[in-house]
Write a protein that holds these residues in place. Structure first.
Motif, PDB file in Angstrom:
ATOM      1  N   ALA A 154       0.742  -1.168  -0.329  1.00 44.76           N
ATOM      2  CA  ALA A 154       0.116   0.090   0.095  1.00 44.76           C
ATOM      3  C   ALA A 154       0.861   1.323   0.139  1.00 44.76           C
ATOM      4  O   ALA A 154       0.248   2.351  -0.330  1.00 44.76           O
ATOM      5  CB  ALA A 154      -0.906   0.129   1.143  1.00 44.76           C
ATOM      6  N   LEU A 155       2.203   1.006   0.264  1.00 45.57           N
ATOM      7  CA  LEU A 155       3.123   2.214   0.440  1.00 45.57           C
ATOM      8  C   LEU A 155       3.564   2.690  -1.046  1.00 45.57           C
ATOM      9  O   LEU A 155       3.743   3.838  -1.127  1.00 45.57           O
ATOM     10  CB  LEU A 155       4.192   2.186   1.549  1.00 45.57           C
ATOM     11  CG  LEU A 155       3.762   2.192   3.000  1.00 45.57           C
ATOM     12  CD1 LEU A 155       3.253   3.771   3.211  1.00 45.57           C
ATOM     13  CD2 LEU A 155       3.008   1.251   3.484  1.00 45.57           C
ATOM     14  N   ILE A 158       2.268   5.748  -2.283  1.00 45.89           N
ATOM     15  CA  ILE A 158       2.423   7.093  -1.474  1.00 45.89           C
ATOM     16  C   ILE A 158       3.866   7.248  -1.328  1.00 45.89           C
ATOM     17  O   ILE A 158       3.945   8.695  -1.260  1.00 45.89           O
ATOM     18  CB  ILE A 158       1.741   6.517  -0.014  1.00 45.89           C
ATOM     19  CG1 ILE A 158       0.350   6.201   0.036  1.00 45.89           C
ATOM     20  CG2 ILE A 158       2.032   7.703   1.066  1.00 45.89           C
ATOM     21  CD1 ILE A 158      -0.256   5.425   1.021  1.00 45.89           C
ATOM     22  N   GLY A 236       0.117  -6.862   1.850  1.00 44.65           N
ATOM     23  CA  GLY A 236       0.918  -5.552   2.182  1.00 44.65           C
ATOM     24  C   GLY A 236      -0.156  -4.516   1.889  1.00 44.65           C
ATOM     25  O   GLY A 236      -0.040  -3.398   2.174  1.00 44.65           O
ATOM     26  N   GLY A 237      -1.605  -4.738   1.862  1.00 45.10           N
ATOM     27  CA  GLY A 237      -2.678  -3.898   2.214  1.00 45.10           C
ATOM     28  C   GLY A 237      -3.536  -3.320   0.815  1.00 45.10           C
ATOM     29  O   GLY A 237      -4.263  -2.634   1.062  1.00 45.10           O
ATOM     30  N   LEU A 238      -3.050  -3.948  -0.355  1.00 43.47           N
ATOM     31  CA  LEU A 238      -3.534  -3.614  -1.672  1.00 43.47           C
ATOM     32  C   LEU A 238      -4.637  -4.533  -1.797  1.00 43.47           C
ATOM     33  O   LEU A 238      -4.590  -5.645  -1.752  1.00 43.47           O
ATOM     34  CB  LEU A 238      -2.753  -3.705  -2.884  1.00 43.47           C
ATOM     35  CG  LEU A 238      -1.565  -2.643  -2.589  1.00 43.47           C
ATOM     36  CD1 LEU A 238      -0.355  -2.983  -3.877  1.00 43.47           C
ATOM     37  CD2 LEU A 238      -2.216  -1.415  -2.872  1.00 43.47           C
ATOM     38  N   THR A 239      -5.953  -3.896  -1.988  1.00 41.38           N
ATOM     39  CA  THR A 239      -7.195  -4.632  -1.983  1.00 41.38           C
ATOM     40  C   THR A 239      -7.640  -5.096  -3.403  1.00 41.38           C
ATOM     41  O   THR A 239      -8.074  -6.234  -3.619  1.00 41.38           O
ATOM     42  CB  THR A 239      -8.414  -4.254  -1.310  1.00 41.38           C
ATOM     43  OG1 THR A 239      -7.842  -3.715   0.099  1.00 41.38           O
ATOM     44  CG2 THR A 239      -9.435  -4.886  -1.170  1.00 41.38           C
ATOM     45  N   GLU A 243      -6.685  -0.170  -6.919  1.00 45.74           N
ATOM     46  CA  GLU A 243      -5.920   0.579  -5.917  1.00 45.74           C
ATOM     47  C   GLU A 243      -4.619   0.265  -6.251  1.00 45.74           C
ATOM     48  O   GLU A 243      -3.836   1.478  -6.149  1.00 45.74           O
ATOM     49  CB  GLU A 243      -6.233  -0.092  -4.456  1.00 45.74           C
ATOM     50  CG  GLU A 243      -5.587   0.470  -3.540  1.00 45.74           C
ATOM     51  CD  GLU A 243      -5.953  -0.113  -2.042  1.00 45.74           C
ATOM     52  OE1 GLU A 243      -6.517  -1.076  -1.840  1.00 45.74           O
ATOM     53  OE2 GLU A 243      -5.312   0.431  -1.054  1.00 45.74           O
ATOM     54  N   LEU A 338       8.063   8.781   5.138  1.00 42.92           N
ATOM     55  CA  LEU A 338       7.169   8.445   6.163  1.00 42.92           C
ATOM     56  C   LEU A 338       7.984   8.986   7.573  1.00 42.92           C
ATOM     57  O   LEU A 338       7.150   9.547   8.458  1.00 42.92           O
ATOM     58  CB  LEU A 338       6.837   7.298   6.142  1.00 42.92           C
ATOM     59  CG  LEU A 338       5.807   6.462   5.227  1.00 42.92           C
ATOM     60  CD1 LEU A 338       5.623   5.008   5.564  1.00 42.92           C
ATOM     61  CD2 LEU A 338       4.533   7.411   5.066  1.00 42.92           C
TER      62      LEU A 338
ATOM     63  N   LEU C   9      -3.003   8.182   7.647  1.00 44.25           N
ATOM     64  CA  LEU C   9      -2.856   9.130   6.456  1.00 44.25           C
ATOM     65  C   LEU C   9      -4.128   9.099   5.547  1.00 44.25           C
ATOM     66  O   LEU C   9      -4.370   8.026   5.022  1.00 44.25           O
ATOM     67  CB  LEU C   9      -1.516   8.761   5.810  1.00 44.25           C
ATOM     68  CG  LEU C   9      -1.056   9.669   4.258  1.00 44.25           C
ATOM     69  CD1 LEU C   9      -0.985  10.871   4.981  1.00 44.25           C
ATOM     70  CD2 LEU C   9      -0.104   8.819   3.713  1.00 44.25           C
ATOM     71  N   ILE C  19      -5.190   5.237   5.466  1.00 44.84           N
ATOM     72  CA  ILE C  19      -4.155   4.217   5.762  1.00 44.84           C
ATOM     73  C   ILE C  19      -3.444   4.126   7.008  1.00 44.84           C
ATOM     74  O   ILE C  19      -2.747   5.269   7.599  1.00 44.84           O
ATOM     75  CB  ILE C  19      -2.817   4.334   4.400  1.00 44.84           C
ATOM     76  CG1 ILE C  19      -3.724   4.184   3.236  1.00 44.84           C
ATOM     77  CG2 ILE C  19      -1.901   3.445   4.478  1.00 44.84           C
ATOM     78  CD1 ILE C  19      -3.574   5.553   2.085  1.00 44.84           C
ATOM     79  N   LEU C  21      -0.295   3.901   9.176  1.00 41.22           N
ATOM     80  CA  LEU C  21       1.019   4.103   9.279  1.00 41.22           C
ATOM     81  C   LEU C  21       1.877   3.366  10.175  1.00 41.22           C
ATOM     82  O   LEU C  21       2.973   3.170  10.341  1.00 41.22           O
ATOM     83  CB  LEU C  21       1.325   5.509   9.149  1.00 41.22           C
ATOM     84  CG  LEU C  21       0.975   6.533   8.058  1.00 41.22           C
ATOM     85  CD1 LEU C  21       1.321   7.675   8.124  1.00 41.22           C
ATOM     86  CD2 LEU C  21       1.572   5.810   6.678  1.00 41.22           C
ATOM     87  N   PHE C  49      -0.207  -2.690   9.249  1.00 42.39           N
ATOM     88  CA  PHE C  49       0.360  -1.575   8.745  1.00 42.39           C
ATOM     89  C   PHE C  49       0.213  -1.394   7.218  1.00 42.39           C
ATOM     90  O   PHE C  49       0.361  -2.424   6.507  1.00 42.39           O
ATOM     91  CB  PHE C  49       2.072  -1.766   8.847  1.00 42.39           C
ATOM     92  CG  PHE C  49       3.144  -0.731   8.224  1.00 42.39           C
ATOM     93  CD1 PHE C  49       3.659  -1.383   7.223  1.00 42.39           C
ATOM     94  CD2 PHE C  49       3.064   0.651   8.512  1.00 42.39           C
ATOM     95  CE1 PHE C  49       4.790  -0.418   6.320  1.00 42.39           C
ATOM     96  CE2 PHE C  49       3.664   1.303   7.587  1.00 42.39           C
ATOM     97  CZ  PHE C  49       4.644   1.075   6.654  1.00 42.39           C
ATOM     98  N   GLY C  50      -0.068  -0.177   6.615  1.00 42.29           N
ATOM     99  CA  GLY C  50      -0.429  -0.035   5.424  1.00 42.29           C
ATOM    100  C   GLY C  50      -1.944  -0.242   4.951  1.00 42.29           C
ATOM    101  O   GLY C  50      -2.370  -0.220   3.865  1.00 42.29           O
ATOM    102  N   HIS C  51      -2.595  -1.211   6.094  1.00 37.75           N
ATOM    103  CA  HIS C  51      -4.026  -1.502   5.497  1.00 37.75           C
ATOM    104  C   HIS C  51      -4.666  -0.260   5.811  1.00 37.75           C
ATOM    105  O   HIS C  51      -4.450   0.677   6.327  1.00 37.75           O
ATOM    106  CB  HIS C  51      -4.445  -2.601   6.132  1.00 37.75           C
ATOM    107  CG  HIS C  51      -3.700  -4.084   5.786  1.00 37.75           C
ATOM    108  ND1 HIS C  51      -4.504  -4.867   5.508  1.00 37.75           N
ATOM    109  CD2 HIS C  51      -2.580  -4.246   5.600  1.00 37.75           C
ATOM    110  CE1 HIS C  51      -3.477  -6.109   5.273  1.00 37.75           C
ATOM    111  NE2 HIS C  51      -2.337  -5.545   5.311  1.00 37.75           N
ATOM    112  N   LYS C  52      -6.094  -0.649   5.321  1.00 35.41           N
ATOM    113  CA  LYS C  52      -7.011   0.640   5.238  1.00 35.41           C
ATOM    114  C   LYS C  52      -8.109   0.341   6.630  1.00 35.41           C
ATOM    115  O   LYS C  52      -8.569  -0.559   6.888  1.00 35.41           O
ATOM    116  CB  LYS C  52      -7.908   0.820   3.985  1.00 35.41           C
ATOM    117  CG  LYS C  52      -6.884   0.887   2.694  1.00 35.41           C
ATOM    118  CD  LYS C  52      -7.588   0.835   1.454  1.00 35.41           C
ATOM    119  CE  LYS C  52      -8.211  -0.432   1.080  1.00 35.41           C
ATOM    120  NZ  LYS C  52      -7.009  -1.326   0.773  1.00 35.41           N
ATOM    121  N   HIS C  85     -10.597  -4.382   3.546  1.00 29.55           N
ATOM    122  CA  HIS C  85      -9.981  -4.989   2.581  1.00 29.55           C
ATOM    123  C   HIS C  85     -10.534  -6.168   1.716  1.00 29.55           C
ATOM    124  O   HIS C  85     -11.792  -5.990   1.569  1.00 29.55           O
ATOM    125  CB  HIS C  85      -8.698  -5.737   3.496  1.00 29.55           C
ATOM    126  CG  HIS C  85      -7.543  -6.087   2.832  1.00 29.55           C
ATOM    127  ND1 HIS C  85      -6.897  -5.429   1.753  1.00 29.55           N
ATOM    128  CD2 HIS C  85      -6.518  -7.061   2.904  1.00 29.55           C
ATOM    129  CE1 HIS C  85      -6.043  -6.004   1.417  1.00 29.55           C
ATOM    130  NE2 HIS C  85      -5.880  -7.019   2.139  1.00 29.55           N
TER     131      HIS C  85
END
Lengths: 391, 333, 95
Positions: A154-155, A158, A236-239, A243, A338, C9, C19, C21, C49-52, C85
């Motif tokens: 996800a970073l 960003i 890693g947070g990407l859905t 996105e 960050l 963030l 997100i 951090l 970390f990094g998730h919504k 997610h």
């Protein structure tokens, strides 16, 4: 810095001075490996074997990838290894591009051992020729930068990708070329890119390549998730692919998109271009290098070590955790954004300066570790062509 | 046809899974192309270690990713393999940890190293080398056994189906002899647009003796359940055929050299039969050269070459030369 | 300006998720500026970390917004503070 030191070739400027041994078919890899062993030459292997059922589009796609890779200005000379004499057409194509190249045809040479011996002789000549090359002053605009993201998290959208985008803008402003690719990872962001197209035709081409990939996925009736985003992206947070794409598209910065090119095709003019490649990390890198990229910046969230046999790849981590854990494989840390110790602008500058330094000879970690991943993208639209032919 | 003499025997090993093999390879499998360099480096200098290379494991759609995983698992559990190390990156579509579990779950001696987990390739390579040593130590206890043809699977590439009848008859006879000796035969048959190559049926009908007319169909890379004659659906690519036959557990592979160059296989010795006139330049590289008008003892010579490959390392194996390609059923994403 | 790094963030005022951090343990209160106002939510479950984390309610079938753009469709009602997610969002493309 308006000028940098690069190798001058007939067909452009190189950041490196490699001699390449390239098998034209997978079964020639053994001969290629044996010829290159113990020398300074670099060899790559792949799994392409021509068959009578090959689509003409595939034959051309593969041929221009092999030819473009061998003719990349980072290569001082190329030794091609073929099974049969028919492949010599590729030698002509590479020479016509202005590259110094030679060919070994294993069946004509008289078998494996004879081919290796013949290859070693021809390689020695290419290596001597390469040894004479010296760097000269070249415009920064001579650079063609490949941009890539892999093991994204996800970073990525960003920190590292926007910072790379800032560096891309610097290079485009200096007259250089930047390639934005991985079409699968532009699905969901294409409208933002189309707005920046140099003309309505370029905008339409952006939509065309993205819809083409979607049609391929639909034709297979499978869920793209798992392929893209991959399990590591998801962890890693990407859905969703949208996105991921919105983050991935930032690698290309903010400048006008001049052209859309097919896989492994050289851009006609400098500026920001989009190349149609899959998201597959290796196939993408090979496509960009075959299209003339002499240096690449590769952002990563989860961490990936891959590089390219003939072009230096600069690895930028999206976060400090990965940058420190995988420091053997990471060159720069965009996670500092960050932390507050860098901004997007200062990180963009850092990446730009790294591009110039690496172009002039500073080695990257992927280079020092000997990464030479090589894989050719096949034309994926057989499904669509069949559907179209059926009417 | 002269009757087969006293059955030849081959030295082999019994693996923890119960499988019987004629080699003691330690296979290093990258679950994704991005881990191939680390896999290759970990295997360098490690006795008996063979690192395979492929271009996949990432950006693959469901069924296609599953097929890649199946092929890799088949190679990892191959009877000629004494132990397998899976090297993963961590984020890939074909998850290395799952592949390792699958291989270990089938009773194979197996280890796992993750690059992201280890903190980079240098640490992963070091961990990989230690894992290979553990595999070697474990394999020292594998029982040495005496094998006969009845314990072995022979994989045969499809290319002989299109050669002139005089030469094709030799292959039919080789298959007959192997089946009579009790071997399991897996014949790759490349599918055209309308199904399996029809020349397979014609050849099967035309051969004398035991005819594999009722050979059972096998999907690509699927190990046969039981013994006998099988035909495996395979793509035209010879290298993908070798890989599929190996993933199905072929102990040795018979490769008719009709076009292109000889190429080995990471887990199974390949015996090349050169088909004249194409293969004439390779007289020194192939195991048997088949003239345009083969001699009466040609089939016997081929079977003898297969037997020799079971007993000793082939020239290609000594060179460390092999190729791999995994059949794809969907494009890269 | 606060010395501590913000916990989340928000990239755009239209975004329905921010997100993390830093990993957010269940029950952690989070504050973020969204448009002109301050939004306060509480992490309902662990947000890695990094998730919504949702900063606005999203109805089932409604778009989920990040970067000011649509990134997918909610497959269930999403409450503020919830982990956003693959379990409650699906893609709208390539299907």
């Amino acid at each position: 810095m308006d000028e940098i030191l690069l190798y001058r070739r007939d067909r452009g400027w190189g950041t490196r001075n490699h001699v390449l041994v390239l098998p034209l078919v997978a079964s020639a890899s053994g001969v290629a490996r044996a010829i290159a062993r113990g020398t300074e030459a670099i060899w790559v292997g792949h799994d392409y074997e021509p068959t009578p059922e090959d689509l003409p589009q595939n034959r051309e796609r593969i041929a221009r990838t092999l030819a473009g890779f061998a003719a990349n200005p980072n290569v001082a000379g190329a030794l091609l290894i073929a099974d049969t004499p028919e492949r010599s057409a590729l030698l002509d194509r590479i020479r016509a591009a202005g590259q110094r190249a030679d060919l070994v045809v294993v069946t004509e040479a008289g078998g494996f051992r004879a081919a290796v011996e013949q290859g070693r002789e021809r390689l020695t000549a290419l290596l001597s020729g390469a040894a004479a090359a010296r760097r000269e002053r070249a415009p920064v605009g001579a650079l063609v930068l490949g941009t890539e993201c892999g093991g994204s998290d996800a970073l990525s959208g960003i920190t590292a990708n926007p910072a790379l985008g800032a560096a891309s803008d610097h290079l485009v402003d200096a007259g250089g070329t930047v390639m934005l690719a991985e079409t699968t990872e532009l699905i969901g962001a294409e409208h933002l890119l189309a707005r920046r197209a140099a003309s309505p035709q370029v905008a339409e081409e952006i939509y065309t390549i993205i819809h083409r990939y979607e049609a391929v996925v639909r034709a297979h009736g499978e869920d793209i998730r798992g392929a893209n985003p991959a399990p590591g992206n998801i962890e890693g947070g990407l859905t969703t692919i949208e996105e991921k794409s919105l983050g991935a598209a930032k690698k290309g910065g903010t400048r006008t998109i001049r052209q859309v090119v097919e896989y492994a095709v050289r851009p006609a003019a400098p500026g920001l271009v989009i190349m149609d490649t899959p998201g597959h990390d290796i196939e993408q890198m090979v496509g960009m290098v075959a299209g003339g990229a002499q240096v690449a910046v590769f952002t990563t969230g989860r961490g990936t070590p891959t590089g390219s046999a003939i072009a230096p790849v600069i690895k930028v981590a999206t976060n400090s955790h990965t940058a420190s854990r995988m420091q053997d494989n990471i060159d720069l840390n965009a996670g500092l954004i960050l932390e507050g110790t860098e901004t997007l602008e200062t990180m963009g500058r850092r990446i730009y300066e790294a591009i110039l330094a690496v172009a002039q000879g500073e080695t990257t970690k992927a280079e020092r570790l000997g990464h030479r991943e090589f894989s050719i993208s096949r034309y994926p639209f057989a499904v669509l062509d069949a559907a179209a032919a059926a009417g | 046809m002269r009757p087969i003499e006293a059955p030849p025997t081959f030295q082999g090993w019994k693996r923890p899974s119960g499988a019987l093999g004629i080699r003691r390879h330690f296979l290093v499998i990258p679950s994704v192309v991005c881990a191939a360099q680390a896999a290759r480096t970990a295997a360098e200098g490690a006795p008996g270690a063979v690192a395979i290379e492929h271009q996949h494991g990432c950006a693959q759609l469901g069924g296609d990713a599953h097929l890649t995983e199946q092929v890799l698992a088949g190679l990892g559990t191959h009877p000629n393999v004494a132990g397998t190390l899976v090297v993963s990156l961590g984020c890939e579509t074909v998850q290395g940890a799952a592949l390792h579990r699958s291989i270990a779950g089938r009773g194979q001696r197996a280890e796992f190293v993750g690059i992201q987990q280890s903190g980079g390739t240098i640490a992963a390579i070091a961990a990989g080398r230690q894992a290979l040593e553990r595999l070697r130590n474990g394999a020292a206890s594998d029982l040495e056994v005496t094998l006969t043809w009845a314990d072995l699977r022979v994989g045969i590439e499809a290319a002989w189906l299109g050669i002139p009848p005089a030469q094709a008859r030799v292959f039919s006879e080789v298959i007959d002899r192997l089946l009579r000796a009790g071997a399991t035969v897996m014949q790759a048959v490349s599918a055209g647009r309308d199904g399996p190559d029809p020349r397979w049926q014609q050849s099967a009908r035309g051969s004398a003796g035991v005819v594999p007319r009722d050979a059972t169909a096998l999907p690509y890379a699927m190990p046969p359940a039981g013994r006998g004659a099988f035909f495996m659906e395979a793509p035209r690519s010879r290298i993908a055929q070798k890989t599929g036959l190996a993933a199905a557990g072929a102990h040795i592979i018979l490769s008719p050299l009709v076009e292109g160059l000889p190429a080995g296989c990471p887990v199974a010795p390949v015996v090349h039969v050169g088909i004249a006139p194409h293969a004439r330049p390779f007289a020194g590289d192939v195991d048997v050269m088949l003239d345009e008008l083969p001699s009466a003892g040609a089939a016997e010579a081929v079977v003898a070459a297969l037997g020799r490959a079971c007993l000793e390392e082939t020239a290609l194996e000594a060179l460390g030369d092999f190729e791999m390609a995994i059949h794809r059923i969907a494009p890269t994403m | 300006m606060s010395a501590a790094r913000p916990a989340v963030l928000l990239l755009d005022a239209r975004d329905t998720a921010a997100i993390a951090l830093t990993p957010l343990q269940p029950g952690t209160p989070v504050e973020v500026r969204r448009g002109g106002e301050t939004v306060r939510v509480v992490a309902e479950t662990l947000i890695p970390f990094g998730h919504k984390i949702a900063v606005a309610a999203v109805a089932a079938g409604a778009p989920v917004i990040k970067y000011g753009e649509v990134i997918g469709v909610a497959t269930a009602e999403i409450r503020p503070g919830q982990h956003v997610h693959v379990h409650n969002v699906r893609s709208d493309r390539a299907r």
